[in-house]
Design a protein around this motif. Structure first.
Motif, mmCIF file in Angstrom:
data_model
loop_
_atom_site.group_PDB
_atom_site.id
_atom_site.type_symbol
_atom_site.label_atom_id
_atom_site.label_comp_id
_atom_site.label_asym_id
_atom_site.label_seq_id
_atom_site.Cartn_x
_atom_site.Cartn_y
_atom_site.Cartn_z
ATOM 1 N N LEU A 229 0.826 -1.190 -0.005
ATOM 2 C CA LEU A 229 0.084 0.024 -0.254
ATOM 3 C C LEU A 229 0.999 1.378 -0.134
ATOM 4 N N LEU A 230 0.652 2.276 -0.914
ATOM 5 C CA LEU A 230 1.552 3.284 -1.097
ATOM 6 C C LEU A 230 0.882 4.566 -0.936
ATOM 7 N N VAL A 231 1.502 5.538 -0.258
ATOM 8 C CA VAL A 231 1.032 6.890 0.229
ATOM 9 C C VAL A 231 1.614 7.814 -0.714
ATOM 10 N N SER A 232 1.021 8.900 -0.930
ATOM 11 C CA SER A 232 1.614 10.204 -1.510
ATOM 12 C C SER A 232 1.152 11.237 -0.982
ATOM 13 N N ALA A 233 2.046 11.700 -0.336
ATOM 14 C CA ALA A 233 1.660 13.090 0.704
ATOM 15 C C ALA A 233 2.646 13.876 0.885
ATOM 16 N N HIS A 234 2.666 15.122 0.233
ATOM 17 C CA HIS A 234 3.794 16.094 0.251
ATOM 18 C C HIS A 234 3.209 17.577 0.482
ATOM 19 N N ASP A 235 4.171 18.263 1.511
ATOM 20 C CA ASP A 235 4.010 19.581 1.613
ATOM 21 C C ASP A 235 5.222 20.227 2.064
ATOM 22 N N GLU A 236 5.439 21.578 1.995
ATOM 23 C CA GLU A 236 6.794 22.133 2.389
ATOM 24 C C GLU A 236 6.514 22.199 4.011
ATOM 25 N N HIS A 237 5.472 22.200 4.555
ATOM 26 C CA HIS A 237 5.618 22.291 6.011
ATOM 27 C C HIS A 237 5.339 20.802 6.639
ATOM 28 N N ALA A 238 6.258 20.670 7.438
ATOM 29 C CA ALA A 238 6.160 19.201 8.132
ATOM 30 C C ALA A 238 4.859 18.909 8.829
ATOM 31 N N HIS A 239 4.311 20.004 9.438
ATOM 32 C CA HIS A 239 3.022 19.588 10.161
ATOM 33 C C HIS A 239 2.010 19.408 9.207
ATOM 34 N N ILE A 240 1.983 19.978 7.970
ATOM 35 C CA ILE A 240 0.623 19.798 7.084
ATOM 36 C C ILE A 240 0.988 18.299 6.502
ATOM 37 N N GLU A 241 2.181 17.983 6.294
ATOM 38 C CA GLU A 241 2.588 16.925 5.432
ATOM 39 C C GLU A 241 2.102 15.695 6.344
ATOM 40 N N LEU A 242 2.427 15.997 7.616
ATOM 41 C CA LEU A 242 2.010 14.796 8.658
ATOM 42 C C LEU A 242 0.401 14.508 8.587
ATOM 43 N N LEU A 243 -0.101 15.616 8.426
ATOM 44 C CA LEU A 243 -1.752 15.606 8.325
ATOM 45 C C LEU A 243 -2.145 14.810 6.854
ATOM 46 N N LEU A 244 -1.516 15.098 6.031
ATOM 47 C CA LEU A 244 -1.993 14.702 4.448
ATOM 48 C C LEU A 244 -1.563 13.108 4.574
ATOM 49 N N TYR A 245 -0.449 12.712 4.918
ATOM 50 C CA TYR A 245 0.030 11.458 4.879
ATOM 51 C C TYR A 245 -1.343 10.618 5.792
ATOM 52 N N GLN A 246 -1.530 11.032 6.903
ATOM 53 C CA GLN A 246 -2.699 10.362 7.704
ATOM 54 C C GLN A 246 -3.993 10.197 7.069
ATOM 55 N N THR A 247 -4.330 11.316 6.267
ATOM 56 C CA THR A 247 -5.492 11.456 5.817
ATOM 57 C C THR A 247 -5.583 10.399 4.522
ATOM 58 N N ALA A 248 -4.553 10.342 3.662
ATOM 59 C CA ALA A 248 -4.449 9.468 2.496
ATOM 60 C C ALA A 248 -4.396 8.283 2.907
ATOM 61 N N LEU A 249 -3.513 7.830 4.017
ATOM 62 C CA LEU A 249 -3.568 6.618 4.585
ATOM 63 C C LEU A 249 -5.007 5.974 4.893
ATOM 64 N N GLN A 250 -5.554 6.727 5.578
ATOM 65 C CA GLN A 250 -6.776 6.506 6.258
ATOM 66 C C GLN A 250 -7.774 6.068 5.165
ATOM 67 N N GLN A 251 -7.888 6.862 4.307
ATOM 68 C CA GLN A 251 -8.701 6.626 2.793
ATOM 69 C C GLN A 251 -8.698 5.217 2.333
ATOM 70 N N LEU A 252 -7.120 4.975 2.043
ATOM 71 C CA LEU A 252 -6.914 3.587 1.750
ATOM 72 C C LEU A 252 -7.306 2.349 2.517
ATOM 73 N N LEU A 253 -6.922 2.519 3.777
ATOM 74 C CA LEU A 253 -7.382 1.513 4.707
ATOM 75 C C LEU A 253 -8.856 1.495 4.965
ATOM 76 N N ASP A 254 -9.640 2.599 4.625
ATOM 77 C CA ASP A 254 -11.005 2.548 4.789
ATOM 78 C C ASP A 254 -11.822 1.840 3.590
ATOM 79 N N LEU A 255 -11.027 2.050 2.635
ATOM 80 C CA LEU A 255 -11.406 1.383 1.110
ATOM 81 C C LEU A 255 -11.303 -0.144 1.221
#
Length: 283
Positions: A229-255
């Motif tokens: 399972l692969l996640v693509s989540a990038h942002d120049e701000h570390a705190h935002i990138e953390l949120l993006l990774y969690q959200t994208a991964l959660q969507q995969l797991l929910d699917l």
């Protein structure tokens, strides 16, 4: 980009047939566009998702979520000059609303990028491996352990024997009971933990199947995977990138969870387990 609806309307006559279909949908349903993902829009028009993405990029956007967000902003400002029944211009948004919109936009982009790098057949294969597993061993260290534990709990609610581990030192003993039908789900954002790589090797030696959950990068753990399972989540701000990774991964797991719920027996077990839990939650 200013007034994307005007831009789309002005270039409609120079578009291909597929592009005109997308353009007409966007122009006629601009105020509803936020409720459509690129896949839903493609399904509604009977075209490929990549056609929607290419259409968005043609107008200078990074992807469909970027186009969708820009259209929403244009409608809010009232500069679209459209006759599609969109809401009137609203007063200046509160700073919290601006933050929320920006975060929603970034999450939508990360979710869409993540979905595109995980082919449906790969998702089906992972769901199938979990569905047919005798036992599912789930491990994640540090922040990865939070989503690993939550997913293991969901599997248990479906009646799947899920064994969650948070200490890699204790896993080899559990792995000694592994059979060929068992699955290891290893959560590691960057996939660099040597301990997880060792556990994956041990699991393979016992004939089990390894599923890794990491970023879309070449990493040591992913090299040991039967399925990834692969996640693509990038942002120049570390705190935002953390949120993006969690959200994208959660969507995969929910699917994957939804796919597992297509089994009527699993769905009935979920209902039974939720009923058993409720009295304890009420006290």
């Amino acid at each position: 980009m200013n007034a994307p609806l005007l831009k789309i309307r002005s270039e409609r006559d120079h578009m291909s047939a597929i592009e005109r279909r997308i353009a007409d949908f966007v122009l006629e349903n601009a105020h509803l566009l936020r409720d459509y993902s690129s896949q839903q829009l493609a399904n509604a028009l009977g075209i490929s998702q990549s056609s929607v993405v290419k259409f968005s990029q043609k107008f200078g956007f990074k992807g469909y979520p970027d186009l969708k967000y820009s259209v929403g902003e244009s409608l809010a400002r009232g500069d679209g000059n459209d006759d599609n029944g969109g809401p009137p211009a609203s007063p200046a948004a509160h700073p919290h609303a601006t933050l929320a919109e920006g975060l929603w936009r970034a999450k939508a982009e990360a979710e869409e990028e993540t979905r595109m790098i995980n082919p449906p057949e790969n998702i089906d294969a992972i769901a199938g491996a979990i569905r047919d597993a005798g036992k599912v061993f789930v491990i994640g260290l540090g922040p990865d352990g939070i989503q690993a534990r939550a997913f293991a709990m969901k599997l248990s609610l479906l009646g799947i024997l899920a064994v969650h581990h948070f200490d890699p030192v204790l896993v080899p003993a559990a792995v000694s009971t592994t059979s060929a039908s068992d699955v290891l789900l290893a959560f590691a954002e960057h996939g660099r933990q040597a301990s997880l790589c060792q556990i994956a090797r041990l699991f393979h030696e016992r004939g089990g199947k390894v599923v890794t959950v990491t970023r879309h990068t070449a990493n040591p753990l992913r090299a040991h995977a039967d399925l990834s399972l692969l996640v693509s989540a990038h942002d120049e701000h570390a705190h935002i990138e953390l949120l993006l990774y969690q959200t994208a991964l959660q969507q995969l797991l929910d699917l994957i969870f939804q796919l597992l719920c297509e089994d009527e027996g699993r769905l009935q077990q979920l209902s039974i387990n939720l009923e058993l839990m409720q009295p304890m939650l009420d006290t």
